[in-house]
Design a protein around this motif. Structure first.
Motif, PDB file in Angstrom:
ATOM      1  N   GLU A 310       0.822  -1.205   0.000  1.00 34.15           N
ATOM      2  CA  GLU A 310       0.000   0.000   0.000  1.00 34.15           C
ATOM      3  C   GLU A 310       0.864   1.265   0.000  1.00 34.15           C
ATOM      4  O   GLU A 310       0.517   2.271  -0.624  1.00 34.15           O
ATOM      5  CB  GLU A 310      -0.942  -0.022   1.203  1.00 34.15           C
ATOM      6  N   ARG A 311       1.969   1.197   0.695  1.00 31.46           N
ATOM      7  CA  ARG A 311       2.842   2.367   0.682  1.00 31.46           C
ATOM      8  C   ARG A 311       3.430   2.593  -0.712  1.00 31.46           C
ATOM      9  O   ARG A 311       3.537   3.730  -1.179  1.00 31.46           O
ATOM     10  CB  ARG A 311       3.971   2.197   1.706  1.00 31.46           C
ATOM     11  N   VAL A 313       2.032   1.795  -3.447  1.00 30.03           N
ATOM     12  CA  VAL A 313       0.953   2.353  -4.257  1.00 30.03           C
ATOM     13  C   VAL A 313       0.827   3.848  -3.991  1.00 30.03           C
ATOM     14  O   VAL A 313       0.699   4.663  -4.920  1.00 30.03           O
ATOM     15  CB  VAL A 313      -0.381   1.633  -3.949  1.00 30.03           C
ATOM     16  N   ALA A 314       0.865   4.221  -2.703  1.00 28.18           N
ATOM     17  CA  ALA A 314       0.742   5.639  -2.359  1.00 28.18           C
ATOM     18  C   ALA A 314       1.852   6.458  -3.011  1.00 28.18           C
ATOM     19  O   ALA A 314       1.618   7.558  -3.514  1.00 28.18           O
ATOM     20  CB  ALA A 314       0.769   5.807  -0.849  1.00 28.18           C
ATOM     21  N   ALA A 316       3.542   5.586  -5.753  1.00 31.46           N
ATOM     22  CA  ALA A 316       3.403   5.563  -7.212  1.00 31.46           C
ATOM     23  C   ALA A 316       2.273   6.475  -7.682  1.00 31.46           C
ATOM     24  O   ALA A 316       2.288   6.965  -8.816  1.00 31.46           O
ATOM     25  CB  ALA A 316       3.151   4.135  -7.686  1.00 31.46           C
ATOM     26  N   LEU A 317       1.268   6.673  -6.835  1.00 29.03           N
ATOM     27  CA  LEU A 317       0.156   7.536  -7.224  1.00 29.03           C
ATOM     28  C   LEU A 317       0.570   8.997  -7.299  1.00 29.03           C
ATOM     29  O   LEU A 317      -0.113   9.811  -7.913  1.00 29.03           O
ATOM     30  CB  LEU A 317      -1.002   7.393  -6.223  1.00 29.03           C
ATOM     31  N   ASP A 318       1.643   9.341  -6.644  1.00 32.30           N
ATOM     32  CA  ASP A 318       2.039  10.745  -6.576  1.00 32.30           C
ATOM     33  C   ASP A 318       3.514  10.877  -6.955  1.00 32.30           C
ATOM     34  O   ASP A 318       4.380  11.050  -6.106  1.00 32.30           O
ATOM     35  CB  ASP A 318       1.802  11.271  -5.155  1.00 32.30           C
ATOM     36  N   ARG A 321       6.057  13.659  -5.692  1.00 33.54           N
ATOM     37  CA  ARG A 321       6.611  13.765  -4.337  1.00 33.54           C
ATOM     38  C   ARG A 321       8.123  13.585  -4.358  1.00 33.54           C
ATOM     39  O   ARG A 321       8.657  12.811  -5.154  1.00 33.54           O
ATOM     40  CB  ARG A 321       6.023  12.681  -3.437  1.00 33.54           C
ATOM     41  N   ASP A 323       9.812  12.063  -2.183  1.00 35.99           N
ATOM     42  CA  ASP A 323      10.251  10.756  -1.692  1.00 35.99           C
ATOM     43  C   ASP A 323       9.718   9.613  -2.540  1.00 35.99           C
ATOM     44  O   ASP A 323       9.748   8.460  -2.136  1.00 35.99           O
ATOM     45  CB  ASP A 323       9.783  10.566  -0.247  1.00 35.99           C
ATOM     46  N   PRO A 340      -4.989   3.829 -12.551  1.00 34.20           N
ATOM     47  CA  PRO A 340      -3.970   4.019 -11.521  1.00 34.20           C
ATOM     48  C   PRO A 340      -3.529   2.693 -10.934  1.00 34.20           C
ATOM     49  O   PRO A 340      -4.267   1.716 -10.944  1.00 34.20           O
ATOM     50  CB  PRO A 340      -4.701   4.865 -10.474  1.00 34.20           C
ATOM     51  N   GLY A 342      -2.751  -0.083  -8.239  1.00 39.61           N
ATOM     52  CA  GLY A 342      -3.480  -0.460  -7.029  1.00 39.61           C
ATOM     53  C   GLY A 342      -2.806  -1.645  -6.377  1.00 39.61           C
ATOM     54  O   GLY A 342      -1.914  -2.272  -6.952  1.00 39.61           O
TER      55      GLY A 342
ATOM     56  N   PHE B 126      -6.683   5.099   3.930  1.00 40.51           N
ATOM     57  CA  PHE B 126      -5.532   4.710   3.123  1.00 40.51           C
ATOM     58  C   PHE B 126      -4.295   5.067   3.946  1.00 40.51           C
ATOM     59  O   PHE B 126      -3.672   6.099   3.750  1.00 40.51           O
ATOM     60  CB  PHE B 126      -5.566   5.459   1.793  1.00 40.51           C
ATOM     61  N   ALA B 128      -1.296   4.261   4.146  1.00 37.64           N
ATOM     62  CA  ALA B 128      -0.004   4.525   3.515  1.00 37.64           C
ATOM     63  C   ALA B 128       0.014   5.837   2.729  1.00 37.64           C
ATOM     64  O   ALA B 128       1.014   6.182   2.122  1.00 37.64           O
ATOM     65  CB  ALA B 128       0.356   3.366   2.584  1.00 37.64           C
ATOM     66  N   ALA B 156      -5.672   2.155  -1.453  1.00 37.29           N
ATOM     67  CA  ALA B 156      -4.636   1.283  -2.010  1.00 37.29           C
ATOM     68  C   ALA B 156      -5.171   0.463  -3.165  1.00 37.29           C
ATOM     69  O   ALA B 156      -4.461   0.166  -4.119  1.00 37.29           O
ATOM     70  CB  ALA B 156      -4.096   0.374  -0.922  1.00 37.29           C
ATOM     71  N   ALA B 245      -2.785  10.023 -10.632  1.00 38.92           N
ATOM     72  CA  ALA B 245      -3.039   8.597 -10.740  1.00 38.92           C
ATOM     73  C   ALA B 245      -4.507   8.271 -10.838  1.00 38.92           C
ATOM     74  O   ALA B 245      -4.875   7.245 -11.374  1.00 38.92           O
ATOM     75  CB  ALA B 245      -2.450   7.887  -9.534  1.00 38.92           C
TER      76      ALA B 245
END
Lengths: 440, 629
Positions: A310-311, A313-314, A316-318, A321, A323, A340, A342, B126, B128, B156, B245
């Protein structure tokens, strides 16, 4: 008692619970302490030849089974052969197959083994190589450990799970399967508890009369990525390297259990894998045409794997950023697709099948590390689970596979103060202390 | 098209047309009433949903307010928040997990703590997501004021839609925003619909008619769209997916990346729509059911109409058919057909007309027969006069010559008389023969079982005795008679006359009186019926041309200088009277073959077969027998 225990499996463990129980009942020729150093167990001495392919062990004169009979080289050989057969017959076994070469009994106390591949002596500390002397129908195999079951003459039928096992030995021990909140169990008088739950660890640290002792780093999480292609047994996957700060942040914030970044300790030279650090890999993972939304797949029951997925994914979604840049540079397959990225948790059989097929953007894979299982061993384990990882991913080329070490985790031993000494094996297995000679 | 078919068609039309008009009219009325009822329910539900959304917004505000109070009173959270981006090792996990811990007790599906810059400090839906920057959502929620906003936020496993509100509170000198919401998923939509059998769908900006809830529940056709009267919309402000995304490439600006502009930049107003519609499935079902019933009623009516029309047409057409059958039997020989009736309707009138017509026909036929008889008698009389006159002429000439001699040369009379006596005898003989033939024109038959072989032998024997077949003339009359021949049902005299005529005819056809005449019999078994007997006369005479053969059985047709032309005519009539048939085969120079087929006597069983059974048993044209020398 972590995990299910089926006594009929003795002495070859198939689960965490069996590993813990059988470690008390059956000993190996050598052990590995929590510092990674080999120590004699049933063997008094050993020597290697042919660059680690041939090993000769001399059994200790003190090596005796539960009935006081001296352990012979033939007992060791027959145990190992039976273990090989048991692992080969059990397709569900979590442990990798055991590959031993020729076994030669030189004399009742001397055994020589020729391995197909070079190995260090820690290889012989694998729990599957624990020794039993005699096999009796309907009874526990006669063991060589300091403890023995109180009902050793009656083995539960095959397939039956043990919810409680009483051990006789230096101290009387009862092992029980407990469901419910671990804090309740500790409050009800359980003396020893191995856990990864930060809540339980915090409770033990805060509570009076309990101690929390971190155990060895015993599990490594990798991100297997790339595309499926014809496996090449001679090839090795590319080992990706994320910035240490990023891995440290992952270990600190993403995973809720005790973890550390896996990059630093990973992949020593014997793995012979090409190494990359933060270099863009254009087109990697692309198979051409419109791809479905990429997803990072993880085993549904593994909380650490889920947190990591999940991290990722978070991040990769942004991609903007600060980091997150490293991730899409190393694993560009997480960007793109018709939707996107998932995360998807799959039950164990479905996850194993998906991992073997390798059609998803990436997989968070947890593999055991510890005694006899160094970083290379964990990489081999990952390759065993995902054969397409054998396909190398050349720089700048389309296709191929790569492994990105993420974090390592460890358990914490919660024990009641004043119950006596305990020791931890090199692979994190708890040993009820007092009966073992520690160190050579 | 028959009269009956027309009657059936008329019955069908009479039954189906009124039924169809009635059914279609009823169907239209019922459908219209149902649609009106559904439209009313849809409008009512749309109002209720609007109220629900307002209530949900108020409830969200209350929950967030309480949560903010608890957060403000939580020292660990305060410490973590004040620590900003670098809280200590103890406080950071507490902050990261705060939202996920707080969500279950508050009943929220979406919960974020964001700082003034929009950075996500803690995310419950979410976890994360922490440290992500999403200032657009708090800004949009602030602009919406008391209204809830439909927000699309990442998780996620994919984007999540939530009805969201925001609440700000201050810790120290810093302002933080609590963003909380309720997931808008299928379950939420079902709850809005209240199980009223209506469908509530959500359409995001730019989605057109794409729907979250899928096609209307129960709709059998996914592309079926309810009539516009059955659709109402409830609009709510919409904030699109966070960061690239979650935004489609073709999405409208409102759903684009929120961080594309400054945090306080007002994005274009986007609106999502809750679409309330009545599923047209009940209407479709009702329509189909009514169609089925209408079809069944039509089919039933059609069957009944057909049955009724069949009965009526049968009653009408049966006497007509009987009349037709009776009229079909009318022939010049069968004018005794009567058409009795007591009916007073058209059928009775027709029967009486036919009866009167048959009566007139009978009278006309009698007059015709009488005329024919008279005509035939006159013809025969003329022929007799002609023939007798022909026969008397030589006699009168000879007698005149003898009388003249008696007067003038009496002494020569004996000599000349002897010389001319032959002529006299010949004339007398001719007249005798003529008289005999005329006498045979109207025979009366007495049929009984008789042996054709015996009659053939007698006739041939007589023929030989009378000198017709002796060696002096060179004509041979022979027999070839089959053994075991069944008796025939015939008049033996007539049969004898038939054979005599044929034999005489055959002998006279021989060139120079030389040749062979064969009388033969055969038994013929045909197809399991009673056996038949073939009786024939073949000769080696002159034969006939096809023209002569075609007229050979006509009255007074003859090719002989002194023939009467009645012999074969008599044969034909006699054979016909005996229930048989006669057949002739002939060609010039190849002789002639007469074959008479007669039925066997009714009591005759299978007896011994003929010595030489013809190969073509059952054929109507038997092979000529072997010509023996």
């Amino acid at each position: 008692m972590p995990g299910r225990v089926e006594p009929a499996h003795a002495p070859v463990p198939r689960s965490g619970g069996e590993r813990f129980l059988f470690a008390q009942l059956y000993r190996t020729l050598v052990g590995v302490d929590c510092n990674g150093r080999a120590r004699p167990e049933l063997a008094a001495s050993w020597r290697s030849e042919a660059e680690g392919r041939r090993w000769t062990f001399t059994l200790s004169p003190d090596a005796r089974d539960w009935e006081g009979v001296a352990v012979t080289a033939s007992d060791v050989g027959s145990s190992w052969i039976a273990a090989q057969e048991a692992l080969a017959a059990d397709a569900r076994a979590a442990a990798p197959p055991l590959r031993l070469g020729a076994l030669t009994v030189i004399d009742p106390r001397t055994l020589r083994v020729d391995l197909p591949e070079p190995a260090t002596v820690e290889f012989f500390a694998r729990p599957e190589l624990a020794v039993r002397t005699r096999v009796r129908a309907g009874a526990w195999p006669v063991g060589t450990g300091p403890f023995r079951p109180s009902d050793r003459d009656r083995l539960p039928p095959a397939g039956a799970l043990a919810t409680s096992v009483r051990l006789e030995g230096p101290v009387a021990v009862e092992m029980r399967a407990i469901s419910g909140d671990a804090r309740d169990a500790l409050d009800s008088g359980v003396d020893v508890w191995v856990t990864r739950d930060p809540v339980v660890i915090g409770y033990a640290r805060a509570g009076a009369g309990l101690s929390a002792v971190p155990l060895a780093w015993d599990r490594r999480y990798l991100l297997a990525t790339g595309v499926a292609a014809a496996p090449d047994p001679s090839a090795a996957p590319v080992i990706l390297r994320a910035p240490e700060a990023a891995l440290a942040a992952l270990a600190r914030d993403a995973v809720r259990i005790e973890a550390r970044g896996a990059g630093a300790a990973a992949d020593p030279a014997p793995c012979s894998a090409p190494e990359r650090r933060g270099e863009p890999d254009r087109g990697a993972g692309a198979t051409g045409g419109a791809r479905p939304a990429p997803r990072i797949v993880y085993p549904a029951g593994d909380a650490a794997a889920r947190s990591l997925a999940e991290r990722l994914v978070a991040l990769a979604l942004d991609p903007s950023r600060a980091d997150a840049g490293w991730l899409l540079e190393l694993v560009p397959g997480l960007a793109g697709g018709v939707g996107p990225v998932g995360a998807a948790g799959l039950a164990a059989p479905a996850f194993a099948a998906a991992l073997r097929a390798g059609r998803d953007a990436a997989y968070v894979v947890g593999v055991d590390v510890g005694a006899g299982r160094g970083p290379c061993e964990s990489l081999r384990e990952a390759i065993r689970l995902a054969p397409w990882l054998r396909t190398p991913r050349p720089f700048g080329a389309v296709g191929g596979s790569a492994v990105l070490p993420l974090v390592e985790t460890r358990s914490t031993l919660v024990l009641r103060r004043g119950i006596g000494g305990l020791s931890v094996d090199g692979d994190g297995v708890l040993l009820l202390d007092g009966m073992r000679s520690v160190g050579p | 098209v028959t009269f009956r078919a027309r009657l059936l068609l008329a019955g069908l039309v009479l039954a189906l047309v009124p039924l169809a008009i009635l059914g279609l009219g009823l169907r239209g009325r019922v459908i219209a009433a149902l649609e009106a009822q559904f439209a009313g329910r849809v409008a009512a539900l749309a109002d209720v949903i609007e109220e629900d959304l307002q209530r949900e917004s108020a409830a969200l505000a209350t929950r967030l307010e309480r949560l903010a109070e608890e957060a403000a009173a939580d020292p660990r959270l305060r410490l973590a928040l004040v620590g900003g981006g670098a809280p200590d090792a103890e406080a950071r996990p507490y902050l990261l997990d705060y939202a996920s811990r707080a969500m279950p007790p508050t009943g929220l599906d979406l919960l974020r703590i964001q700082d003034a810059a929009g950075r996500v400090l803690s995310s419950g839906h979410f976890r994360a997501e922490y440290d992500a920057s999403d200032p657009a959502l708090p800004a949009a929620l602030a602009r919406a004021g008391e209204r809830a906003v439909l927000a699309e936020v990442p998780t996620a496993s994919g984007p999540m839609l939530a009805l969201a509100r925001a609440h700000t509170w201050t810790v120290g000198s810093e302002t933080f925003t609590l963003v909380g919401g309720t997931a808008v998923d299928d379950r939420f939509l079902d709850r809005l619909g209240r199980g009223a059998g209506l469908d509530v769908r959500l359409v995001k900006p730019g989605e057109g008619d794409a729907m979250l809830g899928g096609p209307p529940a129960g709709s059998e056709n996914p592309s079926a769209v309810a009539p516009s009267a059955l659709v109402r919309e409830v609009s709510v402000p919409f904030v699109g997916a966070a960061v690239g995304a979650l935004s489609g490439d073709d999405g409208p600006p409102a759903t684009g990346p929120r961080d594309a502009g400054p945090p306080d930049a007002a994005p274009a107003t986007a609106v999502a729509r809750f679409i309330v519609s009545a599923s047209d499935a009940p209407l479709v079902r009702m329509r189909r059911e009514m169609d089925r019933w209408l079809l069944a009623a039509s089919a039933g009516a059609a069957v009944l109409a057909l049955l009724l029309a069949a009965v009526v047409s049968a009653q009408l057409s049966r006497p007509l058919a009987a009349l037709a059958r009776r009229a079909g039997r009318i022939d010049l020989d069968r004018l005794d057909v009567a058409f009795p009736t007591r009916r007073l309707d058209e059928i009775g009138a027709l029967s009486r007309v036919l009866d009167r017509m048959t009566g007139r026909l009978r009278a006309s036929a009698a007059r015709l027969r009488e005329a024919e008889r008279r005509a035939t008698t006159g013809e025969i009389a003329r022929q007799v006069h002609h023939d007798v006159k022909n026969g008397l002429i030589p006699i009168r000439n000879v007698l005149g010559h003898l009388g003249e001699l008696a007067r003038e040369q009496p002494d020569e009379l004996p000599r000349v008389f002897l010389e001319r006596q032959g002529t006299l005898d010949s004339g007398v003989s001719y007249l005798q023969s003529l008289a005999s033939n005329y006498a045979r024109l109207a025979p009366s038959l007495e049929r009984r079982p008789c042996d054709p072989n015996r009659i053939a032998r007698e006739v041939v024997g007589d023929a030989g005795a009378s000198g017709n077949g002796d060696g002096s003339t060179g004509a041979r009359v022979e027999t070839d008679l089959a053994a075991g021949l069944p008796p025939v049902y015939a008049d033996p005299v007539a049969l004898r006359r038939i054979l005599e005529n044929l034999i005489v005819n055959a002998v006279e056809s021989l060139e120079g009186g030389r040749g062979r005449v064969l009388v033969w019999t055969r038994r013929v078994d045909a197809g399991g019926g009673p056996p038949r007997v073939h009786l024939g006369v073949s000769d080696t005479g002159r034969g006939m041309t096809p023209e002569a053969r075609a007229r050979v059985f006509d009255d007074f047709f003859t090719t002989k200088p002194h023939g009467t032309g009645l012999g074969l005519s008599i044969v034909r009539r006699l054979v016909g009277d005996l229930g048989g048939s006669v057949h002739v085969e002939s060609a010039p120079g190849e002789g002639t073959r007469f074959t008479i087929e007669l039925p066997s006597a009714p009591s005759s069983g299978p007896t011994a077969r003929a010595d030489r059974t013809p190969d073509t048993a059952g054929s109507s044209a038997p092979h000529p027998p072997d010509r023996r020398p």
